[in-house]
Write an enzyme that holds these catalytic residues in place. Structure first.
Site, short mmCIF file in Angstrom:
data_model
loop_
_atom_site.label_atom_id
_atom_site.label_comp_id
_atom_site.label_asym_id
_atom_site.label_seq_id
_atom_site.Cartn_x
_atom_site.Cartn_y
_atom_site.Cartn_z
N SER A 254 43.14 136.73 55.05
CA SER A 254 42.21 135.83 54.56
C SER A 254 41.36 135.86 54.29
CB SER A 254 42.75 134.29 55.15
OG SER A 254 42.09 134.69 56.45
N ASN B 211 43.02 127.99 65.96
CA ASN B 211 43.51 127.04 65.46
C ASN B 211 42.41 126.43 65.68
OD1 ASN B 211 45.87 128.51 64.72
ND2 ASN B 211 46.76 127.15 66.46
N THR C 136 35.96 98.89 21.46
CA THR C 136 37.19 99.25 22.03
C THR C 136 38.41 100.12 20.55
OG1 THR C 136 38.16 97.33 21.44
CG2 THR C 136 36.88 97.39 23.56
N HIS C 137 39.22 100.37 22.22
CA HIS C 137 40.48 101.79 21.33
C HIS C 137 39.34 102.65 20.17
CE1 HIS C 137 43.37 98.20 22.17
NE2 HIS C 137 41.35 97.36 22.01
N SER D 38 29.98 130.41 16.36
CA SER D 38 31.74 130.76 15.96
C SER D 38 31.37 132.38 15.23
CB SER D 38 32.07 130.45 14.74
OG SER D 38 33.56 131.18 14.47
N LYS E 120 29.37 126.44 12.08
CA LYS E 120 29.96 125.85 13.41
C LYS E 120 28.49 126.00 14.34
CE LYS E 120 33.42 124.66 14.59
NZ LYS E 120 34.66 125.37 14.69
N ASN F 21 29.02 124.60 18.03
CA ASN F 21 30.66 124.09 19.36
C ASN F 21 29.72 123.42 20.96
OD1 ASN F 21 32.40 124.86 17.51
ND2 ASN F 21 33.03 126.53 17.97
N GLU G 126 33.42 120.67 26.94
CA GLU G 126 34.43 120.90 26.23
C GLU G 126 35.45 122.04 27.90
OE1 GLU G 126 35.87 122.95 22.50
OE2 GLU G 126 34.11 122.49 22.33
N TYR H 283 49.56 123.13 64.24
CA TYR H 283 49.51 124.18 63.56
C TYR H 283 49.96 125.47 62.57
CZ TYR H 283 46.56 128.11 61.24
OH TYR H 283 46.59 129.32 59.98
N GLN I 150 46.23 128.12 56.05
CA GLN I 150 45.24 129.42 55.38
C GLN I 150 45.35 128.75 53.89
OE1 GLN I 150 45.07 133.08 57.28
NE2 GLN I 150 45.95 134.03 55.07
N LYS J 98 41.90 127.27 51.96
CA LYS J 98 40.87 127.47 51.93
C LYS J 98 40.10 127.69 50.14
CE LYS J 98 40.29 129.10 56.32
NZ LYS J 98 41.44 128.17 56.03
N1 ARG Z 1 42.68 132.26 58.68
C1 ARG Z 1 43.81 130.98 59.40
C2 ARG Z 1 43.91 130.68 58.54
O1 ARG Z 1 42.51 130.36 57.74
C3 ARG Z 1 43.30 131.36 61.05
C4 ARG Z 1 44.01 130.17 62.34
C5 ARG Z 1 44.83 131.34 61.90
N2 ARG Z 1 46.02 130.82 63.60
C6 ARG Z 1 47.00 130.99 63.34
N3 ARG Z 1 47.38 130.94 64.89
N4 ARG Z 1 47.09 132.26 62.86
O2 ARG Z 1 44.15 128.91 59.11
#
Ligand code: ARG
Length: 464
Positions: free
Chosen positions: A27, A114, A159-160, A281, A287, A289, A294, A321, A326, A329
């Site tokens: 990660s 964890n 409205t509408h 455009s 144009k 835009n 948007e 956990y 993971q 994120k």
């Molecule tokens: N990279 C892990 C996460 O984002 C950290 C925790 C990992 N813990 C483990 N026991 N593998 O959650």
């Protein structure tokens, strides 16, 4: 192919992790964003270990110095992140140990990745929530400034998407200020639940060391500790509710964007968006835009998606956990990035809006927007509302045949629809008369719009 020199995870393993698996499970490419919070959390943990007699003064000093050097390297862009070390936590810990030796290996006492990662995310999100709330209030100020300039600018309310009744443009903008007020409330309320310390939960069951969690919480500015170790490491509900609050912010901005797009269309012609917010455009030279609104509308789908991602991520996980977490994120980071950029861009775009009051007024006239006012006028003269409604319907039909606005009909013409109509009728048939009559809290009368602006300004001044 397995690298001959690749190292095993630990003595428990008979072979190193496969390259493919390493890439799949790492990660570091995204969680390095948590680095500063990770160091902050580690320092508080080390101080606590020292306080309760688990870590010596020398080790604490080495850890603090080592982390300071690492932090400087990260800030200077000198830190080399390694995929082999999987995530931000192990990258930093390994670098610390390379620098200071055994003291670095003692840092992880009584802790697990964890509770470490849960702490990092909460620390990080807390700061982002504060920034986002400030940005949302800056957008409110931009809306209030525009509303103030247009406290008396007549436009049709819809409205509408059909012309309904006259309102002021200022009043319309204030609707979005209200939405954003609730958005900020939601963010700040969510922050209270984000701001709790998971550290001390260790892997899942707590730890046998005599830790002082309250001390760590106060060091890190948390309002308290998570009171169940399993819950502390496993739930991401705080991230989900933040993303839900974010999805609502985006939804509100998406509605505003949709209106800007409509109003800029020449068929409406109510506003112009500054050229720096539009694009041309490549094929149609005429144009201009509205790309920015948007995209705001489009990016709302992206944040809504992140909310569903996080809910789905959570729903099947047994306590405590699991590595699934993971995956929390990237959606969370992207939600924050999208919100930050969108709030900034929309605030600046609102400062560059050019209002075209004549077009707004013309639309009010064409839409018989004061028909309700005429009905109310008759009711005040004693006619039951349903009869008044019918009399005005006839008058509108007649005026439409004559291609005139109600206010352009003569008193004699108007009199044919009800004998109750007198010379004072023209006071309510003008857009100004209609607006002025709606003078209660929440109404569109210019005095009420100004009062609402003043209330919001006072609130924002108090918040700073
Ligand atoms: N990279 C892990 C996460 O984002 C950290 C925790 C990992 N813990 C483990 N026991 N593998 O959650």
């Amino acid at each position: 192919m397995q690298d001959e020199n690749a190292k095993k995870w630990s003595g428990r393993f008979s072979e190193p992790v496969a390259e493919l698996v390493k890439r799949y499970t790492a990660s570091i490419s995204f969680d390095k964003r948590l680095a500063e919070c990770d160091i902050q959390g580690s320092l508080a943990h080390a101080q606590m270990l020292n306080r309760v007699g688990v870590l010596s003064n020398e080790d604490l000093k080495a850890i603090c110095d080592g982390m300071a050097a690492i932090l400087a390297d990260i800030r200077a862009g000198r830190f080399e992140w390694s995929l082999d070390l999987e995530d931000v936590h192990m990258n930093i810990e390994k670098r610390l140990t390379d620098r200071i030796g055994d003291a670095g290996k003692r840092l992880h006492t009584g802790r697990s990745r964890n509770d470490q990662v849960a702490t990092d995310i909460r620390l990080w999100l807390r700061g982002e929530i504060d920034t986002l709330a400030d940005l949302a209030e800056e957008l409110q100020t931009a809306l209030l400034d525009l509303a103030e300039k247009n406290a008396e600018t007549v436009m049709p309310g819809f409205t509408h998407l059909q012309v309904a009744q006259p309102i002021t443009f200022g009043h319309h903008l204030l609707a979005y200020v209200e939405m954003l007020t609730r958005d900020v409330e939601r963010l700040r309320d969510c922050r209270r639940r984000v701001n709790r310390l998971p550290l001390g939960a260790a892997a899942l069951a707590g730890t046998s060391y005599p830790i002082d969690r309250e001390f760590v919480a106060s060091q890190l500015g948390f309002d308290g500790v998570c009171e169940n170790s399993l819950d502390a490491v496993s739930d991401r509900d705080f991230a989900i509710e933040f993303t839900a609050a974010g999805a609502l912010v985006m939804t509100h901005l998406s509605r505003l964007s949709e209106e800007l797009i409509l109003w800029m269309n020449p068929r409406f012609g109510f506003i112009d968006i500054a050229d720096r917010y539009c694009t041309g455009s490549s094929i149609m030279p005429q144009k201009k835009n509205p790309d920015v609104p948007e995209l705001v509308r489009g990016k709302t789908g992206r944040v809504n998606g992140h909310l569903v991602t996080l809910l789905t991520l959570m729903k099947g996980q047994p306590l405590a956990y699991n590595k699934d977490n993971q995956e929390d994120k990237e959606p969370l980071f992207d939600t924050v990035d999208t919100l930050t950029a969108t709030l900034r861009v929309v605030a600046d775009m609102m400062r560059g809006i050019v209002v075209k009051p004549e077009a707004m007024r013309r639309a009010v006239k064409q839409g018989y927007a004061t028909a309700t006012d005429l009905a109310d006028y008759l009711v005040k003269k004693g006619l039951p509302f349903r009869d008044a409604h019918e009399a005005v319907a006839q008058a509108v039909r007649y005026a439409a045949d004559q291609r005139k606005d109600l206010a352009d009909l003569s008193l004699v013409e108007l009199g044919t629809f009800s004998p109750l109509i007198g010379g004072d009728v023209f006071d309510v048939l003008t857009p100004e008369g209609s607006l002025a009559s709606r003078s209660h809290i929440g109404g569109t009368a210019p005095v009420q719009v100004r009062a609402a602006i003043a209330r919001h300004r006072a609130r924002l001044a108090g918040a700073r």
